[in-house]
Design a protein around this motif. Structure first.
Motif, PDB file in Angstrom:
ATOM      1  N   LEU A   1       0.759  46.189  35.374  1.00 40.67           N
ATOM      2  CA  LEU A   1       0.489  47.310  35.868  1.00 40.67           C
ATOM      3  C   LEU A   1      -1.043  47.410  35.992  1.00 40.67           C
ATOM      4  N   LEU A   2      -1.760  46.749  35.071  1.00 38.55           N
ATOM      5  CA  LEU A   2      -3.211  46.558  35.297  1.00 38.55           C
ATOM      6  C   LEU A   2      -3.707  45.868  36.626  1.00 38.55           C
ATOM      7  N   ALA A   3      -2.823  44.850  37.164  1.00 41.43           N
ATOM      8  CA  ALA A   3      -3.040  44.310  38.411  1.00 41.43           C
ATOM      9  C   ALA A   3      -2.960  45.173  39.329  1.00 41.43           C
ATOM     10  N   TRP A   4      -1.694  45.826  39.335  1.00 43.22           N
ATOM     11  CA  TRP A   4      -1.343  46.653  40.512  1.00 43.22           C
ATOM     12  C   TRP A   4      -2.443  47.838  40.701  1.00 43.22           C
ATOM     13  N   PHE A   5      -3.059  48.369  39.712  1.00 40.77           N
ATOM     14  CA  PHE A   5      -4.178  49.435  39.598  1.00 40.77           C
ATOM     15  C   PHE A   5      -5.216  48.974  40.199  1.00 40.77           C
ATOM     16  N   LEU A   6      -5.685  47.781  39.693  1.00 41.39           N
ATOM     17  CA  LEU A   6      -6.993  47.196  40.063  1.00 41.39           C
ATOM     18  C   LEU A   6      -7.101  46.888  41.503  1.00 41.39           C
ATOM     19  N   LEU A   7      -5.957  46.243  42.073  1.00 38.79           N
ATOM     20  CA  LEU A   7      -6.107  45.636  43.383  1.00 38.79           C
ATOM     21  C   LEU A   7      -5.649  47.034  44.315  1.00 38.79           C
ATOM     22  N   GLY A   8      -5.422  48.065  43.745  1.00 39.10           N
ATOM     23  CA  GLY A   8      -4.902  49.181  44.427  1.00 39.10           C
ATOM     24  C   GLY A   8      -6.212  49.761  44.935  1.00 39.10           C
ATOM     25  N   ARG A   9      -7.228  49.834  44.023  1.00 39.19           N
ATOM     26  CA  ARG A   9      -8.509  50.256  44.300  1.00 39.19           C
ATOM     27  C   ARG A   9      -9.185  49.262  45.537  1.00 39.19           C
ATOM     28  N   ILE A  10      -8.849  47.943  46.033  1.00 42.56           N
ATOM     29  CA  ILE A  10      -9.442  47.314  46.688  1.00 42.56           C
ATOM     30  C   ILE A  10      -8.398  47.566  48.015  1.00 42.56           C
TER      31      ILE A  10
ATOM     32  N   ARG B   1      -4.461  49.043  49.337  1.00 43.82           N
ATOM     33  CA  ARG B   1      -3.063  49.501  48.991  1.00 43.82           C
ATOM     34  C   ARG B   1      -2.107  48.402  49.449  1.00 43.82           C
ATOM     35  N   LEU B   2      -2.245  47.336  50.365  1.00 46.06           N
ATOM     36  CA  LEU B   2      -1.304  46.423  50.729  1.00 46.06           C
ATOM     37  C   LEU B   2      -1.328  45.128  49.839  1.00 46.06           C
ATOM     38  N   LEU B   3      -2.499  45.152  49.163  1.00 45.78           N
ATOM     39  CA  LEU B   3      -2.474  44.061  47.889  1.00 45.78           C
ATOM     40  C   LEU B   3      -1.905  44.325  46.645  1.00 45.78           C
ATOM     41  N   ALA B   4      -1.606  45.839  46.518  1.00 47.98           N
ATOM     42  CA  ALA B   4      -1.371  46.148  45.130  1.00 47.98           C
ATOM     43  C   ALA B   4      -0.211  45.665  44.635  1.00 47.98           C
ATOM     44  N   VAL B   5       0.939  45.829  45.267  1.00 53.44           N
ATOM     45  CA  VAL B   5       2.211  45.520  45.065  1.00 53.44           C
ATOM     46  C   VAL B   5       2.604  44.229  45.021  1.00 53.44           C
ATOM     47  N   PRO B   6       2.321  43.291  46.161  1.00 53.67           N
ATOM     48  CA  PRO B   6       2.137  41.832  46.158  1.00 53.67           C
ATOM     49  C   PRO B   6       1.643  40.984  44.967  1.00 53.67           C
ATOM     50  N   GLY B   7       0.372  41.821  44.631  1.00 54.96           N
ATOM     51  CA  GLY B   7      -0.476  41.340  43.511  1.00 54.96           C
ATOM     52  C   GLY B   7       0.091  41.664  42.128  1.00 54.96           C
ATOM     53  N   ALA B   8       0.981  42.581  42.079  1.00 51.50           N
ATOM     54  CA  ALA B   8       1.737  43.113  40.693  1.00 51.50           C
ATOM     55  C   ALA B   8       2.955  42.063  40.549  1.00 51.50           C
ATOM     56  N   VAL B   9       3.385  41.756  41.910  1.00 51.67           N
ATOM     57  CA  VAL B   9       4.506  40.511  41.859  1.00 51.67           C
ATOM     58  C   VAL B   9       4.321  39.481  41.392  1.00 51.67           C
ATOM     59  N   VAL B  10       2.721  38.950  41.968  1.00 50.99           N
ATOM     60  CA  VAL B  10       2.356  37.685  41.231  1.00 50.99           C
ATOM     61  C   VAL B  10       2.135  37.486  39.847  1.00 50.99           C
ATOM     62  N   VAL B  11       1.580  38.595  39.459  1.00 48.63           N
ATOM     63  CA  VAL B  11       1.395  38.930  37.791  1.00 48.63           C
ATOM     64  C   VAL B  11       2.600  38.956  37.219  1.00 48.63           C
ATOM     65  N   ALA B  12       3.700  39.530  37.713  1.00 50.24           N
ATOM     66  CA  ALA B  12       5.000  39.400  37.098  1.00 50.24           C
ATOM     67  C   ALA B  12       5.675  37.945  36.917  1.00 50.24           C
ATOM     68  N   ALA B  13       5.371  37.345  38.174  1.00 50.29           N
ATOM     69  CA  ALA B  13       5.917  35.765  38.364  1.00 50.29           C
ATOM     70  C   ALA B  13       5.245  34.927  37.189  1.00 50.29           C
ATOM     71  N   VAL B  14       3.843  35.224  37.048  1.00 51.68           N
ATOM     72  CA  VAL B  14       3.169  34.172  35.941  1.00 51.68           C
ATOM     73  C   VAL B  14       3.723  34.854  34.605  1.00 51.68           C
TER      74      VAL B  14
END
Length: 390
Positions: free
Chosen positions: A156-165, A167-180
Motif C-alpha cells: 500500500l505504501l508503494a502504491w501511494f508513494l509512486l502514485g504521487r509521481i 498514476r501509471l507507475l502506482a499499480v505496477p509498482g505495488a505489484v512489484v512490491v507484492a511479488a517481493v
C-alpha cells in the motif's frame, strides 16, 4: 521502403502499454475468475487466453482500420465476477456466462437496435452498478492491512508513494512490491518448475438461467458501458473515427473464441487507447496504430507466461492479492461513483442501484448487480413518467 516500416517509437510505446495494461490489472482478473469458481489451473488458462485474445484482437483491428484500436480484457467485468456468487455448475457455468456476453456484444455490433438499447442505459446507472461492484473489492486493502499490517503495508505504501509521481507507475509498482513480499514470505519450494508450464485448458460450458442472466447479462452491460463505448469515444477525441459496429462485433467474436478457455471478456480499451492515440505514441497520427499493434504482440508474449504468473500469485499470503486488486481499482471506483451521482436527474436511481449492488444480495440465483440495475431502472422509469417529482 523504409517509409513503410513501423517507427521505433511505436515499439517502445507498445511495450509500455502492454506492461501497464497487463500488470496493473491481472490481479483483478485472477480474483474475478476465482470468484466464479476457477481453480488455479483454470485461472492460468483464463489469464493466458485473455492476454492472447486481446493481443490478437488489437493487432487485427489496428492493422485493419489503421487506427490505434487498443484492446483489453474487461477489468470492470472481472471486478464484477469477483463479487458474483458462483452458479451451480461452477466455473463451467461461468464460461456459459462469458459466451453469452460475447454473443450479445457481437449482436450489438451487427444489429443496431441492440447496440442502441445498450447505449440507452443511463450512464449514471451503469456507473453506479460498477461502483457498487467495486466497493467490496476496494474495502479489501483496509481489512487486509488491519489483519496483517507487516505484509500488506509495504504494498500500500508503494502504491501511494509512486502514485504521487505518476498514476501509471502506482499499480505496477505495488505489484512489484507484492511479488517481493511473496518471495520473502512464501514457501518457494512449492513453486515447482513443472507447475509453471501450462497449456490452455478447454472447459465445456454448462448453460443455465443463472449463468446467462446472472453472469452473462451484467458482464455484457458493464463491459459495453465502461469499456467498449468509452473506448470509441477516446479514439474519437484524438481524431480517429473507426466504425463502432464492426469493432464491437470483432471484440465480441474474440470473446467467444477465448471464453471456453476461461477468458471472461475481450473489449476495447479506454486508458491504453489514449496512450496509443496521443502524440507521445508518434507525432504522425497515421503512424500511431503501430503502437496498438506492438502492444498486442507484447500482450501475446505475456500471455505465454500466464502459468508462471498465476502459480507465483497462488503463493501469496492471505489477502495480499485482494489488497493489490483493491488499490488497482480505487481510482476506477472514485470516477465511477462521481459519474454515477453527478447528474441530478438520475441521482436517486443511481444511489439505489449502488446500494443494492454493493449489498451483494443474491435472489433466485441472480446477484446484486442485476437487482441493482433493475431497481434503479424501475425508479428512473417511474420518475421520468412523472412519479415522485417534487
Amino acid at each position: 521502403m523504409t517509409r513503410d516500416l513501423p517507427p521505433f517509437q511505436t515499439v517502445s510505446t507498445g511495450l509500455v502499454v502492454a506492461m501497464v495494461g497487463f500488470f496493473s490489472s491481472f490481479p483483478i482478473l485472477l480474483q474475478g475468475m476465482h470468484g466464479v469458481g476457477a481453480d488455479t489451473s483454470q485461472a492460468a488458462s483464463g489469464l493466458m487466453a485473455a492476454a492472447i485474445s486481446m493481443g490478437l484482437a488489437g493487432i487485427v483491428l489496428s492493422l485493419w482500420t489503421k487506427t490505434p484500436a487498443s484492446v483489453a480484457w474487461s477489468t470492470p467485468g472481472a471486478a464484477l465476477l469477483a463479487v458474483t456468487a458462483p452458479v451451480e455448475a461452477g466455473f463451467a457455468g461461468a464460461i456459459a456466462g462469458f459466451l453469452t456476453a460475447g454473443a450479445l456484444t457481437v449482436l450489438a455490433g451487427l444489429w443496431k437496435p441492440l447496440g442502441r438499447l445498450a447505449a440507452a442505459i443511463p450512464t449514471s446507472l451503469a456507473q453506479a452498478m460498477l461502483a457498487g461492484v467495486l466497493l467490496p473489492i476496494c474495502l479489501a486493502p483496509v481489512t487486509a492491512v488491519a489483519e496483517t499490517p507487516k505484509i500488506i503495508a509495504p504494498t500500500l505504501l508503494a502504491w501511494f508513494l509512486l502514485g504521487r509521481i505518476s498514476r501509471l507507475l502506482a499499480v505496477p509498482g505495488a505489484v512489484v512490491v507484492a511479488a517481493v513480499t511473496i518471495a520473502l514470505t512464501a514457501d518457494l519450494s512449492a513453486w515447482a518448475p513443472g507447475a509453471l508450464l501450462r497449456s490452455p485448458e478447454f472447459i465445456m460450458p454448462e448453460f443455465s438461467l443463472a449463468a446467462v442472466i446472472g453472469i452473462g447479462l451484467p458482464l455484457f452491460i458493464v463491459t459495453m458501458a465502461t469499456q467498449n463505448i468509452p473506448g470509441i469515444a477516446v479514439m474519437r477525441s484524438f481524431g480517429f473515427a473507426p466504425p463502432p459496429g464492426p469493432l464491437f462485433a470483432s471484440v465480441g467474436g474474440f470473446s467467444i473464441l477465448s471464453a471456453p478457455f476461461g477468458a471472461p471478456a475481450t473489449c476495447l480499451a479506454a486508458i491504453t487507447a489514449a496512450m496509443c492515440s496521443n502524440e507521445d505514441s508518434h507525432p504522425d497520427p497515421d503512424k500511431r496504430y503501430w503502437s496498438a499493434v506492438f502492444a498486442g504482440g507484447f500482450y501475446c508474449v505475456l500471455g505465454l507466461f500466464a502459468g508462471v504468473i498465476t502459480s507465483f500469485a497462488s503463493l501469496a499470503p492471505p489477502m495480499l492479492m485482494a489488497a493489490v486488486a483493491g488499490v488497482a481499482l480505487l481510482s476506477v471506483f472514485a470516477s465511477s461513483a462521481a459519474a454515477a451521482l453527478e447528474p441530478v436527474r438520475t441521482r436517486e436511481a443511481a444511489a439505489l442501484t449502488f446500494v443494492v449492488t454493493a449489498s451483494g444480495v443474491t435472489v433466485f440465483g441472480l446477484g446484486g448487480a442485476v437487482w441493482g440495475l433493475l431497481a434503479g431502472g424501475i425508479v428512473q422509469i417511474l420518475r421520468e413518467a412523472g412519479w415522485g417529482r417534487g
